[in-house]
Design a protein around this motif. Structure first.
Motif, PDB file in Angstrom:
ATOM      1  N   VAL A  89     102.541 -62.177  12.205  1.00 56.54           N
ATOM      2  CA  VAL A  89     103.012 -61.198  11.213  1.00 56.54           C
ATOM      3  C   VAL A  89     101.811 -60.487  10.576  1.00 56.54           C
ATOM      4  O   VAL A  89     101.844 -59.265  10.370  1.00 56.54           O
ATOM      5  CB  VAL A  89     103.885 -61.886  10.148  1.00 56.54           C
ATOM      6  CG1 VAL A  89     104.086 -60.977   8.936  1.00 56.54           C
ATOM      7  CG2 VAL A  89     105.230 -62.255  10.744  1.00 56.54           C
ATOM      8  N   ILE A 136     112.778 -60.664  12.812  1.00 60.09           N
ATOM      9  CA  ILE A 136     112.673 -60.014  11.498  1.00 60.09           C
ATOM     10  C   ILE A 136     113.837 -59.052  11.291  1.00 60.09           C
ATOM     11  O   ILE A 136     114.464 -59.017  10.222  1.00 60.09           O
ATOM     12  CB  ILE A 136     111.322 -59.275  11.373  1.00 60.09           C
ATOM     13  CG1 ILE A 136     110.170 -60.291  11.321  1.00 60.09           C
ATOM     14  CG2 ILE A 136     111.302 -58.384  10.131  1.00 60.09           C
ATOM     15  CD1 ILE A 136     108.793 -59.668  11.452  1.00 60.09           C
ATOM     16  N   ARG A 193     102.924 -66.764  10.802  1.00 60.23           N
ATOM     17  CA  ARG A 193     102.127 -65.989   9.838  1.00 60.23           C
ATOM     18  C   ARG A 193     101.000 -65.235  10.528  1.00 60.23           C
ATOM     19  O   ARG A 193     100.692 -64.099  10.164  1.00 60.23           O
ATOM     20  CB  ARG A 193     101.553 -66.923   8.763  1.00 60.23           C
ATOM     21  CG  ARG A 193     102.613 -67.507   7.838  1.00 60.23           C
ATOM     22  CD  ARG A 193     101.966 -68.226   6.658  1.00 60.23           C
ATOM     23  NE  ARG A 193     102.967 -68.928   5.883  1.00 60.23           N
ATOM     24  CZ  ARG A 193     103.168 -70.243   5.912  1.00 60.23           C
ATOM     25  NH1 ARG A 193     102.416 -71.006   6.709  1.00 60.23           N
ATOM     26  NH2 ARG A 193     104.104 -70.796   5.170  1.00 60.23           N
ATOM     27  N   ALA A 247     109.481 -58.918   6.704  1.00 62.93           N
ATOM     28  CA  ALA A 247     108.751 -59.884   7.531  1.00 62.93           C
ATOM     29  C   ALA A 247     108.415 -61.141   6.736  1.00 62.93           C
ATOM     30  O   ALA A 247     108.665 -62.266   7.184  1.00 62.93           O
ATOM     31  CB  ALA A 247     107.477 -59.246   8.076  1.00 62.93           C
ATOM     32  N   TRP A 248     107.845 -60.966   5.539  1.00 63.31           N
ATOM     33  CA  TRP A 248     107.448 -62.141   4.754  1.00 63.31           C
ATOM     34  C   TRP A 248     108.657 -62.884   4.196  1.00 63.31           C
ATOM     35  O   TRP A 248     108.635 -64.115   4.075  1.00 63.31           O
ATOM     36  CB  TRP A 248     106.492 -61.735   3.638  1.00 63.31           C
ATOM     37  CG  TRP A 248     105.164 -61.283   4.177  1.00 63.31           C
ATOM     38  CD1 TRP A 248     104.598 -60.057   4.055  1.00 63.31           C
ATOM     39  CD2 TRP A 248     104.245 -62.059   4.957  1.00 63.31           C
ATOM     40  NE1 TRP A 248     103.395 -60.008   4.711  1.00 63.31           N
ATOM     41  CE2 TRP A 248     103.139 -61.226   5.272  1.00 63.31           C
ATOM     42  CE3 TRP A 248     104.244 -63.362   5.418  1.00 63.31           C
ATOM     43  CZ2 TRP A 248     102.060 -61.671   6.022  1.00 63.31           C
ATOM     44  CZ3 TRP A 248     103.167 -63.812   6.181  1.00 63.31           C
ATOM     45  CH2 TRP A 248     102.086 -62.964   6.464  1.00 63.31           C
ATOM     46  N   GLU A 285     107.264 -54.799   5.906  1.00 62.99           N
ATOM     47  CA  GLU A 285     106.395 -55.871   5.421  1.00 62.99           C
ATOM     48  C   GLU A 285     107.174 -56.864   4.552  1.00 62.99           C
ATOM     49  O   GLU A 285     107.054 -58.084   4.721  1.00 62.99           O
ATOM     50  CB  GLU A 285     105.238 -55.285   4.619  1.00 62.99           C
ATOM     51  CG  GLU A 285     104.235 -56.322   4.161  1.00 62.99           C
ATOM     52  CD  GLU A 285     102.989 -55.693   3.563  1.00 62.99           C
ATOM     53  OE1 GLU A 285     101.906 -56.290   3.688  1.00 62.99           O
ATOM     54  OE2 GLU A 285     103.105 -54.604   2.950  1.00 62.99           O
TER      55      GLU A 285
END
Length: 337
Positions: free
Chosen positions: A93, A140, A90, A71-72, A68
């Motif tokens: 994801v 990612i 976004r 990813a961000w 997580e």
């Protein structure tokens, strides 16, 4: 200064603990045929390698983040992208991060089977979404490798599902005329230029919305300049503005209106199109271009494709009567200007 004893350095381990660990390592080496019949000195060297590799592995395992977080962070690193692109990223994801058992996993520990399971759960019902989700997940892990959060990209071993392209037939000249007549009405005149760029230049809807008529259209040379910042693929191109005389004679407003998506939908409905296939005008342009101009190389450039494979497999239709329809589509004294 009081020096630390070996026992303090080893975290309170007793000598028998150390002997037991060494025996276990030696047994493992024997299983791998690395210590059978070896002398004391010959056994010590591989043992040292085992311990060093173990320490390095533990250190690397700690230098990671969760999927997580990675990813961000990868999305934050793309802040310069277009708003629509970031919105799309976004969205995908968020769908993946709803799988909390996967989102909380350390990036370095994730295997191919984990990534495949994640994609199947989130996008298993759509081959198109699966392909896009796979591409984003792959990016990612690439980002994580650059940050040294992982050493490999497990998505490399996941195959893309086959997507069969649905044939999209071009609009007939009569259907194109319906759109043109609807755009000539007072209510929709601000969409005349947009329709012309879609229909007679084959420009993508997302690109049309970003065109500045006063900066990007050369009326004297009759050219449309698609700048890299406007293009979907990031590459610029110059297109001939065919049938420009039609626009000039109709005193077309040189504007690309705001709320473009809504205005475009209203124009289609006014022309009697209550159902609409995406990219149908690009298919129409490509099919009639080939039938009339017989120049695949020029069409490739105008469409903004890297090669001819996409044109041949998806965009160009060879339908009965297509040549006659193409002549009617391009009829104008300025058609070949």
């Amino acid at each position: 200064m009081k020096l630390k004893t070996h026992e303090q350095i080893a975290g309170g381990l007793h000598g028998r603990d150390c002997v037991r660990i060494i025996m276990e390592c030696t047994e493992c080496l024997e299983v791998q045929h690395l210590a059978i019949g070896a002398t004391r000195a010959e056994v010590l060297e591989p043992l040292r390698k085992v311990f060093r590799a173990g320490v390095q592995s533990i250190s690397e395992r700690e230098n990671t983040v969760t999927l997580e977080t990675a990813a961000w962070e990868s999305i934050r690193a793309r802040d310069g992208r277009r708003k629509a692109t970031l919105r799309d990223l976004r969205h995908f994801v968020r769908r993946m991060m709803r799988q909390r058992d996967m989102a909380c996993k350390p990036l370095r520990s994730m295997q191919t089977r984990d990534c495949r399971a994640l994609l199947q759960r989130c996008f298993g019902n759509s081959a198109h979404s699966y392909r896009k989700g796979r591409a984003i997940l792959h990016s990612i892990f690439d980002f994580g490798m650059r940050r040294e959060w992982c050493d490999k990209n497990p998505v490399d071993r996941i195959e893309n599902p086959y997507v069969s392209e649905t044939e999209i037939c071009p609009l007939s000249p009569k259907e194109c005329s319906r759109l043109t007549r609807a755009a000539a009405c007072t209510e929709h005149r601000d969409m005349q230029l947009s329709l012309h760029l879609l229909m007679y230049c084959g420009i993508r809807p997302a690109e049309v919305q970003r065109i500045d008529p006063f900066r990007d259209i050369d009326w004297k040379a009759r050219e449309v300049h698609i700048r890299p910042s406007t293009s979907k693929t990031g590459g610029g191109r110059v297109l001939p503005l065919r049938r420009a005389g039609d626009l000039l004679r109709s005193h077309c407003p040189m504007v690309i209106p705001k709320s473009w998506e809504r205005r475009w939908k209203n124009l289609r409905r006014a022309a009697g199109f209550h159902q609409w296939k995406a990219d149908v005008l690009r298919h129409t342009f490509a099919t009639y271009h080939v039938q009339f101009f017989h120049d695949y190389a020029a069409l490739q450039v105008e469409m903004g494709h890297r090669d001819l494979s996409m044109l041949r497999s998806r965009y160009v239709n060879s339908l009965p009567g297509a040549r006659q329809d193409a002549r009617e589509f391009w009829r104008s004294t300025t058609a070949t200007a």
